[in-house]
Design a protein around this motif. Structure first.
Motif, PDB file in Angstrom:
ATOM      1  N   PHE A 183      16.825  16.661 -17.175  1.00 25.35           N
ATOM      2  CA  PHE A 183      17.249  17.684 -17.842  1.00 25.35           C
ATOM      3  C   PHE A 183      19.088  17.868 -17.290  1.00 25.35           C
ATOM      4  CE2 PHE A 183      17.650  22.345 -18.522  1.00 25.35           C
ATOM      5  CZ  PHE A 183      17.521  22.208 -19.802  1.00 25.35           C
ATOM      6  N   VAL A 184      18.981  18.301 -16.106  1.00 31.23           N
ATOM      7  CA  VAL A 184      20.768  18.379 -15.232  1.00 31.23           C
ATOM      8  C   VAL A 184      21.579  17.886 -16.027  1.00 31.23           C
ATOM      9  CG1 VAL A 184      21.426  19.477 -13.177  1.00 31.23           C
ATOM     10  CG2 VAL A 184      18.687  20.270 -13.580  1.00 31.23           C
ATOM     11  N   ASP A 185      21.306  16.416 -15.683  1.00 31.62           N
ATOM     12  CA  ASP A 185      22.073  15.516 -15.534  1.00 31.62           C
ATOM     13  C   ASP A 185      23.344  15.824 -17.268  1.00 31.62           C
ATOM     14  OD1 ASP A 185      22.199  14.430 -13.163  1.00 31.62           O
ATOM     15  OD2 ASP A 185      21.032  12.978 -13.593  1.00 31.62           O
ATOM     16  N   GLY A 186      21.535  15.680 -17.993  1.00 38.37           N
ATOM     17  CA  GLY A 186      22.500  15.813 -19.575  1.00 38.37           C
ATOM     18  C   GLY A 186      22.833  17.060 -19.824  1.00 38.37           C
ATOM     19  N   ILE A 187      22.491  18.217 -19.316  1.00 37.21           N
ATOM     20  CA  ILE A 187      23.225  19.194 -19.498  1.00 37.21           C
ATOM     21  C   ILE A 187      24.469  19.203 -18.530  1.00 37.21           C
ATOM     22  CG2 ILE A 187      23.890  22.179 -18.845  1.00 37.21           C
ATOM     23  CD1 ILE A 187      20.856  22.258 -19.221  1.00 37.21           C
ATOM     24  N   SER A 188      24.625  18.628 -17.584  1.00 38.78           N
ATOM     25  CA  SER A 188      26.329  18.599 -17.039  1.00 38.78           C
ATOM     26  C   SER A 188      26.960  17.478 -17.562  1.00 38.78           C
ATOM     27  CB  SER A 188      26.077  17.860 -15.490  1.00 38.78           C
ATOM     28  OG  SER A 188      25.539  16.756 -15.312  1.00 38.78           O
ATOM     29  N   ASP A 189      26.561  16.448 -18.306  1.00 39.89           N
ATOM     30  CA  ASP A 189      27.376  16.058 -19.255  1.00 39.89           C
ATOM     31  C   ASP A 189      28.084  16.319 -20.451  1.00 39.89           C
ATOM     32  OD1 ASP A 189      27.133  13.303 -17.347  1.00 39.89           O
ATOM     33  OD2 ASP A 189      25.221  12.707 -18.933  1.00 39.89           O
ATOM     34  N   MET A 190      27.441  17.396 -21.140  1.00 44.04           N
ATOM     35  CA  MET A 190      27.660  18.489 -21.761  1.00 44.04           C
ATOM     36  C   MET A 190      29.066  19.098 -21.447  1.00 44.04           C
ATOM     37  SD  MET A 190      24.355  19.857 -24.852  1.00 44.04           S
ATOM     38  CE  MET A 190      23.109  19.022 -23.533  1.00 44.04           C
ATOM     39  N   LEU A 191      28.629  19.800 -20.867  1.00 42.48           N
ATOM     40  CA  LEU A 191      30.059  20.683 -19.941  1.00 42.48           C
ATOM     41  C   LEU A 191      31.347  20.022 -19.484  1.00 42.48           C
ATOM     42  CD1 LEU A 191      27.536  22.867 -17.680  1.00 42.48           C
ATOM     43  CD2 LEU A 191      27.930  23.631 -20.164  1.00 42.48           C
ATOM     44  N   LYS A 192      31.251  18.673 -19.542  1.00 44.10           N
ATOM     45  CA  LYS A 192      32.108  17.572 -19.231  1.00 44.10           C
ATOM     46  C   LYS A 192      33.288  17.860 -20.048  1.00 44.10           C
ATOM     47  CE  LYS A 192      30.323  14.944 -15.692  1.00 44.10           C
ATOM     48  NZ  LYS A 192      30.456  13.731 -15.065  1.00 44.10           N
ATOM     49  N   MET A 252      32.720  19.222 -10.783  1.00 43.54           N
ATOM     50  CA  MET A 252      32.668  20.307 -11.125  1.00 43.54           C
ATOM     51  C   MET A 252      32.228  20.972  -9.932  1.00 43.54           C
ATOM     52  SD  MET A 252      33.291  21.278 -15.434  1.00 43.54           S
ATOM     53  CE  MET A 252      33.085  22.986 -15.207  1.00 43.54           C
ATOM     54  N   VAL A 253      31.841  22.481  -9.777  1.00 48.41           N
ATOM     55  CA  VAL A 253      30.558  22.524  -9.043  1.00 48.41           C
ATOM     56  C   VAL A 253      29.772  23.771  -9.744  1.00 48.41           C
ATOM     57  CG1 VAL A 253      30.352  25.199  -7.737  1.00 48.41           C
ATOM     58  CG2 VAL A 253      32.748  24.442  -7.893  1.00 48.41           C
ATOM     59  N   ILE A 254      29.839  23.347 -11.374  1.00 51.83           N
ATOM     60  CA  ILE A 254      28.430  23.606 -11.513  1.00 51.83           C
ATOM     61  C   ILE A 254      27.257  22.627 -11.576  1.00 51.83           C
ATOM     62  CG2 ILE A 254      27.931  24.319 -14.269  1.00 51.83           C
ATOM     63  CD1 ILE A 254      29.831  25.365 -14.635  1.00 51.83           C
ATOM     64  N   LYS A 255      27.518  21.446 -11.911  1.00 53.24           N
ATOM     65  CA  LYS A 255      26.278  20.363 -11.571  1.00 53.24           C
ATOM     66  C   LYS A 255      25.673  20.741 -10.075  1.00 53.24           C
ATOM     67  CE  LYS A 255      25.311  15.399 -11.298  1.00 53.24           C
ATOM     68  NZ  LYS A 255      25.445  14.056 -11.926  1.00 53.24           N
ATOM     69  N   PRO A 256      26.370  20.524  -8.938  1.00 53.65           N
ATOM     70  CA  PRO A 256      25.145  20.926  -8.255  1.00 53.65           C
ATOM     71  C   PRO A 256      24.558  22.266  -7.697  1.00 53.65           C
ATOM     72  CG  PRO A 256      27.413  19.914  -7.069  1.00 53.65           C
ATOM     73  CD  PRO A 256      27.699  20.607  -8.628  1.00 53.65           C
ATOM     74  N   LEU A 257      25.133  23.242  -8.367  1.00 54.57           N
ATOM     75  CA  LEU A 257      24.642  24.338  -8.667  1.00 54.57           C
ATOM     76  C   LEU A 257      23.089  24.572  -9.259  1.00 54.57           C
ATOM     77  CD1 LEU A 257      24.361  27.502  -8.265  1.00 54.57           C
ATOM     78  CD2 LEU A 257      26.089  27.716 -10.300  1.00 54.57           C
ATOM     79  N   MET A 258      23.406  23.839 -10.826  1.00 53.47           N
ATOM     80  CA  MET A 258      22.232  24.147 -11.719  1.00 53.47           C
ATOM     81  C   MET A 258      21.185  22.703 -10.914  1.00 53.47           C
ATOM     82  SD  MET A 258      23.167  25.531 -14.108  1.00 53.47           S
ATOM     83  CE  MET A 258      21.486  24.520 -15.438  1.00 53.47           C
ATOM     84  N   SER A 259      21.635  22.480  -9.613  1.00 53.36           N
ATOM     85  CA  SER A 259      20.698  21.001  -9.226  1.00 53.36           C
ATOM     86  C   SER A 259      20.077  22.190  -8.675  1.00 53.36           C
ATOM     87  CB  SER A 259      21.813  19.685  -8.984  1.00 53.36           C
ATOM     88  OG  SER A 259      21.594  19.118  -9.798  1.00 53.36           O
ATOM     89  N   GLY A 260      20.900  22.703  -7.781  1.00 56.26           N
ATOM     90  CA  GLY A 260      20.082  23.099  -6.516  1.00 56.26           C
ATOM     91  C   GLY A 260      19.187  23.905  -7.150  1.00 56.26           C
ATOM     92  N   ILE A 261      19.320  25.679  -8.234  1.00 56.83           N
ATOM     93  CA  ILE A 261      18.602  26.402  -8.728  1.00 56.83           C
ATOM     94  C   ILE A 261      17.364  25.723  -9.826  1.00 56.83           C
ATOM     95  CG2 ILE A 261      18.364  27.618 -10.611  1.00 56.83           C
ATOM     96  CD1 ILE A 261      21.256  28.208 -10.017  1.00 56.83           C
ATOM     97  N   SER A 262      17.821  24.667 -10.102  1.00 53.68           N
ATOM     98  CA  SER A 262      16.204  23.674 -10.690  1.00 53.68           C
ATOM     99  C   SER A 262      15.416  23.439  -9.574  1.00 53.68           C
ATOM    100  CB  SER A 262      17.080  22.987 -11.746  1.00 53.68           C
ATOM    101  OG  SER A 262      17.569  21.371 -11.385  1.00 53.68           O
ATOM    102  N   MET A 263      15.855  22.878  -9.040  1.00 52.01           N
ATOM    103  CA  MET A 263      14.285  21.991  -7.902  1.00 52.01           C
ATOM    104  C   MET A 263      13.858  23.131  -7.040  1.00 52.01           C
ATOM    105  SD  MET A 263      14.755  18.829  -8.238  1.00 52.01           S
ATOM    106  CE  MET A 263      15.975  17.908  -8.391  1.00 52.01           C
TER     107      MET A 263
END
Length: 57
Positions: free
Chosen positions: A48-57, A1-12
């Motif tokens: 944290f981002v990995d955990g959220i992305s796992d929840m969204l799957k 999905m596109v959400i994981k890289p987007l969330m990672s980029g924003i948080s970093m």
């Protein structure tokens, strides 16, 4: 999905901006402590981002 890289980029980006501001305003002793804590903080944000992305799957 596109959400994981987007969330990672924003948080970093937020983390890097906060870190740069804090380093610019710190003394030499504080900078040394900050550098050691920054690595731990980046790891925590990544987990944290990995955990959220796992929840969204």
């Amino acid at each position: 999905m596109v959400i994981k890289p987007l969330m990672s980029g924003i948080s970093m980006g937020i983390t890097a901006g906060t870190l740069a501001f804090t380093i610019a305003r710190s003394t030499a002793k504080q900078k040394k402590k900050l550098k050691t804590k920054a690595g731990k903080a980046l790891q925590a944000v990544g987990d944290f981002v990995d955990g959220i992305s796992d929840m969204l799957k």
